[in-house]
Every structure is written in structure tokens, then in C-alpha cells.
Design a protein around this motif. Sequence first.
Motif, PDB file in Angstrom:
ATOM      1  N   THR A 137       5.011  -4.240   6.216  1.00  0.00           N
ATOM      2  CA  THR A 137       4.877  -2.786   6.114  1.00  0.00           C
ATOM      3  C   THR A 137       4.472  -2.368   4.707  1.00  0.00           C
ATOM      4  OG1 THR A 137       6.553  -2.455   7.836  1.00  0.00           O
ATOM      5  CG2 THR A 137       6.076  -0.580   6.399  1.00  0.00           C
ATOM      6  N   ASN A 138       5.112  -2.964   3.702  1.00  0.00           N
ATOM      7  CA  ASN A 138       4.787  -2.617   2.309  1.00  0.00           C
ATOM      8  C   ASN A 138       3.358  -3.000   1.956  1.00  0.00           C
ATOM      9  OD1 ASN A 138       7.250  -1.468   1.617  1.00  0.00           O
ATOM     10  ND2 ASN A 138       8.146  -3.434   1.023  1.00  0.00           N
ATOM     11  N   LEU A 139       2.892  -4.079   2.536  1.00  0.00           N
ATOM     12  CA  LEU A 139       1.528  -4.522   2.260  1.00  0.00           C
ATOM     13  C   LEU A 139       0.513  -3.585   2.910  1.00  0.00           C
ATOM     14  CD1 LEU A 139      -0.447  -6.537   1.095  1.00  0.00           C
ATOM     15  CD2 LEU A 139      -0.001  -8.050   3.023  1.00  0.00           C
ATOM     16  N   LEU A 140       0.752  -3.208   4.148  1.00  0.00           N
ATOM     17  CA  LEU A 140      -0.185  -2.336   4.846  1.00  0.00           C
ATOM     18  C   LEU A 140      -0.282  -0.958   4.193  1.00  0.00           C
ATOM     19  CD1 LEU A 140       0.435  -3.129   8.635  1.00  0.00           C
ATOM     20  CD2 LEU A 140      -1.385  -3.943   7.142  1.00  0.00           C
ATOM     21  N   LYS A 141       0.797  -0.508   3.562  1.00  0.00           N
ATOM     22  CA  LYS A 141       0.790   0.797   2.890  1.00  0.00           C
ATOM     23  C   LYS A 141      -0.264   0.865   1.789  1.00  0.00           C
ATOM     24  CE  LYS A 141       5.703   2.001   3.469  1.00  0.00           C
ATOM     25  NZ  LYS A 141       6.994   2.136   2.741  1.00  0.00           N
ATOM     26  N   LEU A 142      -0.595  -0.293   1.233  1.00  0.00           N
ATOM     27  CA  LEU A 142      -1.505  -0.314   0.092  1.00  0.00           C
ATOM     28  C   LEU A 142      -2.946   0.013   0.472  1.00  0.00           C
ATOM     29  CD1 LEU A 142      -0.212  -3.495  -1.774  1.00  0.00           C
ATOM     30  CD2 LEU A 142       0.372  -1.101  -2.207  1.00  0.00           C
ATOM     31  N   PHE A 143      -3.260  -0.060   1.745  1.00  0.00           N
ATOM     32  CA  PHE A 143      -4.647   0.127   2.160  1.00  0.00           C
ATOM     33  C   PHE A 143      -5.005   1.584   2.446  1.00  0.00           C
ATOM     34  CE2 PHE A 143      -3.853  -4.336   2.987  1.00  0.00           C
ATOM     35  CZ  PHE A 143      -5.003  -4.925   2.482  1.00  0.00           C
ATOM     36  N   ASP A 144      -4.114   2.501   2.046  1.00  0.00           N
ATOM     37  CA  ASP A 144      -4.398   3.921   2.292  1.00  0.00           C
ATOM     38  C   ASP A 144      -5.247   4.535   1.182  1.00  0.00           C
ATOM     39  OD1 ASP A 144      -2.575   3.921   0.273  1.00  0.00           O
ATOM     40  OD2 ASP A 144      -1.167   5.332   1.178  1.00  0.00           O
ATOM     41  N   ARG A 145      -5.602   3.723   0.177  1.00  0.00           N
ATOM     42  CA  ARG A 145      -6.421   4.229  -0.916  1.00  0.00           C
ATOM     43  C   ARG A 145      -7.657   3.347  -1.087  1.00  0.00           C
ATOM     44  NH1 ARG A 145      -1.866   5.373  -5.471  1.00  0.00           N
ATOM     45  NH2 ARG A 145      -3.692   5.436  -6.835  1.00  0.00           N
ATOM     46  N   PRO A 146      -8.838   3.956  -1.127  1.00  0.00           N
ATOM     47  CA  PRO A 146     -10.087   3.196  -1.120  1.00  0.00           C
ATOM     48  C   PRO A 146     -10.251   2.256  -2.308  1.00  0.00           C
ATOM     49  CG  PRO A 146     -10.494   5.517  -1.601  1.00  0.00           C
ATOM     50  CD  PRO A 146      -9.089   5.414  -1.143  1.00  0.00           C
ATOM     51  N   GLU A 147      -9.646   2.568  -3.462  1.00  0.00           N
ATOM     52  CA  GLU A 147      -9.818   1.707  -4.631  1.00  0.00           C
ATOM     53  C   GLU A 147      -9.090   0.363  -4.487  1.00  0.00           C
ATOM     54  OE1 GLU A 147      -6.457   4.632  -5.789  1.00  0.00           O
ATOM     55  OE2 GLU A 147      -8.308   4.612  -4.601  1.00  0.00           O
ATOM     56  N   ASP A 205       2.129 -11.451  -4.683  1.00  0.00           N
ATOM     57  CA  ASP A 205       3.382 -10.723  -4.476  1.00  0.00           C
ATOM     58  C   ASP A 205       3.677  -9.782  -5.639  1.00  0.00           C
ATOM     59  OD1 ASP A 205       4.023 -11.731  -1.992  1.00  0.00           O
ATOM     60  OD2 ASP A 205       5.288 -13.352  -2.744  1.00  0.00           O
ATOM     61  N   LYS A 206       3.437 -10.273  -6.856  1.00  0.00           N
ATOM     62  CA  LYS A 206       3.679  -9.423  -8.031  1.00  0.00           C
ATOM     63  C   LYS A 206       2.742  -8.223  -8.039  1.00  0.00           C
ATOM     64  CE  LYS A 206       5.458 -13.169 -10.924  1.00  0.00           C
ATOM     65  NZ  LYS A 206       5.174 -14.113 -12.034  1.00  0.00           N
ATOM     66  N   LEU A 207       1.505  -8.446  -7.620  1.00  0.00           N
ATOM     67  CA  LEU A 207       0.549  -7.340  -7.558  1.00  0.00           C
ATOM     68  C   LEU A 207       0.986  -6.313  -6.514  1.00  0.00           C
ATOM     69  CD1 LEU A 207      -2.203  -6.108  -8.408  1.00  0.00           C
ATOM     70  CD2 LEU A 207      -3.193  -7.354  -6.474  1.00  0.00           C
ATOM     71  N   ILE A 208       1.437  -6.780  -5.362  1.00  0.00           N
ATOM     72  CA  ILE A 208       1.889  -5.872  -4.299  1.00  0.00           C
ATOM     73  C   ILE A 208       3.046  -5.003  -4.797  1.00  0.00           C
ATOM     74  CG2 ILE A 208       3.012  -5.776  -2.039  1.00  0.00           C
ATOM     75  CD1 ILE A 208       1.409  -8.328  -1.317  1.00  0.00           C
ATOM     76  N   ILE A 209       4.001  -5.629  -5.478  1.00  0.00           N
ATOM     77  CA  ILE A 209       5.129  -4.873  -6.034  1.00  0.00           C
ATOM     78  C   ILE A 209       4.635  -3.840  -7.039  1.00  0.00           C
ATOM     79  CG2 ILE A 209       7.193  -5.053  -7.465  1.00  0.00           C
ATOM     80  CD1 ILE A 209       7.671  -7.827  -6.188  1.00  0.00           C
ATOM     81  N   LEU A 247       1.658  -2.429  -7.286  1.00  0.00           N
ATOM     82  CA  LEU A 247       0.902  -1.344  -6.655  1.00  0.00           C
ATOM     83  C   LEU A 247       1.832  -0.411  -5.883  1.00  0.00           C
ATOM     84  CD1 LEU A 247      -2.246  -3.272  -5.379  1.00  0.00           C
ATOM     85  CD2 LEU A 247      -2.069  -1.730  -7.339  1.00  0.00           C
ATOM     86  N   ASN A 248       2.830  -0.963  -5.196  1.00  0.00           N
ATOM     87  CA  ASN A 248       3.766  -0.110  -4.451  1.00  0.00           C
ATOM     88  C   ASN A 248       4.617   0.740  -5.401  1.00  0.00           C
ATOM     89  OD1 ASN A 248       3.587  -0.311  -1.561  1.00  0.00           O
ATOM     90  ND2 ASN A 248       4.115  -2.467  -1.755  1.00  0.00           N
ATOM     91  N   THR A 249       4.939   0.193  -6.557  1.00  0.00           N
ATOM     92  CA  THR A 249       5.741   0.919  -7.526  1.00  0.00           C
ATOM     93  C   THR A 249       4.967   2.058  -8.171  1.00  0.00           C
ATOM     94  OG1 THR A 249       6.745  -1.207  -8.082  1.00  0.00           O
ATOM     95  CG2 THR A 249       7.368   0.622  -9.412  1.00  0.00           C
ATOM     96  N   SER A 250       3.662   1.823  -8.331  1.00  0.00           N
ATOM     97  CA  SER A 250       2.829   2.831  -8.993  1.00  0.00           C
ATOM     98  C   SER A 250       2.273   3.877  -8.033  1.00  0.00           C
ATOM     99  CB  SER A 250       1.656   2.146  -9.716  1.00  0.00           C
ATOM    100  OG  SER A 250       0.828   1.465  -8.782  1.00  0.00           O
ATOM    101  N   SER A 251       2.576   3.742  -6.740  1.00  0.00           N
ATOM    102  CA  SER A 251       2.020   4.681  -5.749  1.00  0.00           C
ATOM    103  C   SER A 251       2.589   6.077  -5.958  1.00  0.00           C
ATOM    104  CB  SER A 251       2.343   4.211  -4.331  1.00  0.00           C
ATOM    105  OG  SER A 251       1.724   2.979  -4.063  1.00  0.00           O
TER     106      SER A 251
END
Length: 251
Positions: free
Chosen positions: A129-139, A241-245, A247-251
Amino acid sequence: MYAYTFTGKIHPERVIFSVGLELPFFLKHLNFGLDSETSLKFENSVVTIRLKSNTDHSKDKNCNLETLKNIVEGNVRLTVDAYCFVKSYSYDVEITKVVCADLEIDYTFGVQGEWNIDKDEQLTNAEFTNLLKLFDRPERVFLKDVLADFRRSIKYPAATASFCFRAIETIRKYYFEDQSTTGNDRRRKNGWEKLKSEFCLQDNEFAEIQKFALPNRHGDYPTITYPERERIMNFTRSIIDKLIIKLNTSS
């Protein structure tokens, strides 16, 4: 001398692929106990490979059954790729099982790349779920290439390091490089330094992945064992994994 029989399938499933004779090819990897004539047969999209080896690969530390399977599959894929080139097809091959009556082996290969990744359903769903959330932004579209290359690193064992390294390079290029920096070399160098600094990585941690990835880029494929593949995939996963964390933290 032990007789091993590998079987597998040609994909996609709707393909009916047959060759009217057994194809001999020589499989030689002295470091892994392989130096014998091998037979290869395709019939109704079923692949059968018979080989003999002086090594008990169910017990050998360097070349276990997974490593042997990767060596065999790579050679079979070469034959399939040759046919695909002639016909302009996109077939693929998967070795699924090995039997050796001499050693009482009847083993089905799994589809997991890293055996040491063991997550229950709750953790899997949360990370998914956390990974899929990242695809809501085109960049962040570059992540699709990162994940695709990681999947390829599992699917194509001989090129595991190459695909893993490419996934890391994609992260470096699209997230850590300053595109306004003139000069490709300086931009890449600065990007690597930013990536390593952000994720607390040292140069020596890249030694194993570079050992295999750099030769791969120039058409050389040193045989990679399963433990080496697992460490390289684990290393790449840790960066993703570190990148995912981050990006999710900076959302």
C-alpha cells in the motif's frame, strides 16, 4: 557421475513450441563440477535438459541446485533467443524442476528471488500500500523502471547484478542528480555522492554488485552463485526501501 534431468516451460502459455530432435550442447563450468555433453529437447512447449555432473549439487556450497538451475536456464535461454531472433518472437523459458534418481532429488524451484525475505500478509499489504501511494505524482514515474529492473534481476539470474545496478542508477539519475549541473561526468558523480550520503552508504558496499554488473555491460557473464545473487538483491532492496520511506515521509 550423477545424472540430472531438468524440465520447464516455454512462455507465453499459448505458444506451442517443438523441435523435432534433441539438441546437443556442451555445458562447461569446471568451478561448479560441470564438464559434460548435455541434451536439450523442446516438445509441445515443454523443455527437457539432461546432464551429468561429478558434483552432488544438493550439498555443494558453491553450486547448489539453485545455482545449477541458473546456469542451465541461461544456456537454454540462449537457444530460445536464437530461435526468437530468427522468427522475431518474444518467447521466454522457465526451468521449474530437477530430478536426480542417483541422489533421490525431486525438487521444484520456487519463484522467489531472495529466500531470506519472509514477510507475513499484514506486513506485505502495508508495504504494498505504501509503495502504490507513491505513484500518485507524475515526477515519481521513474519508480516503475526501478521496480521493473528489480523484477528482471530475479527473472534473469545471469544478469541479476546488471539489472540491480541499473535500478540504483535510475534512482540516482532521477532523484539525486541536479539536471542543471553542466557536464555529464560531474552531474553523475555528484548524484552518486548525494545518494551515498543520503542512505549512509560506503564505496566498498558497491564492490560485489560492480564485480558482476560491469562485466555484464560489456557482454561478459561470470557465473554468479545463488548466495551472491541474494546479497546483491538484498543490497539493492535496502536502497529502494530507503527511498520509499523517504518519499512517503516527504509527501
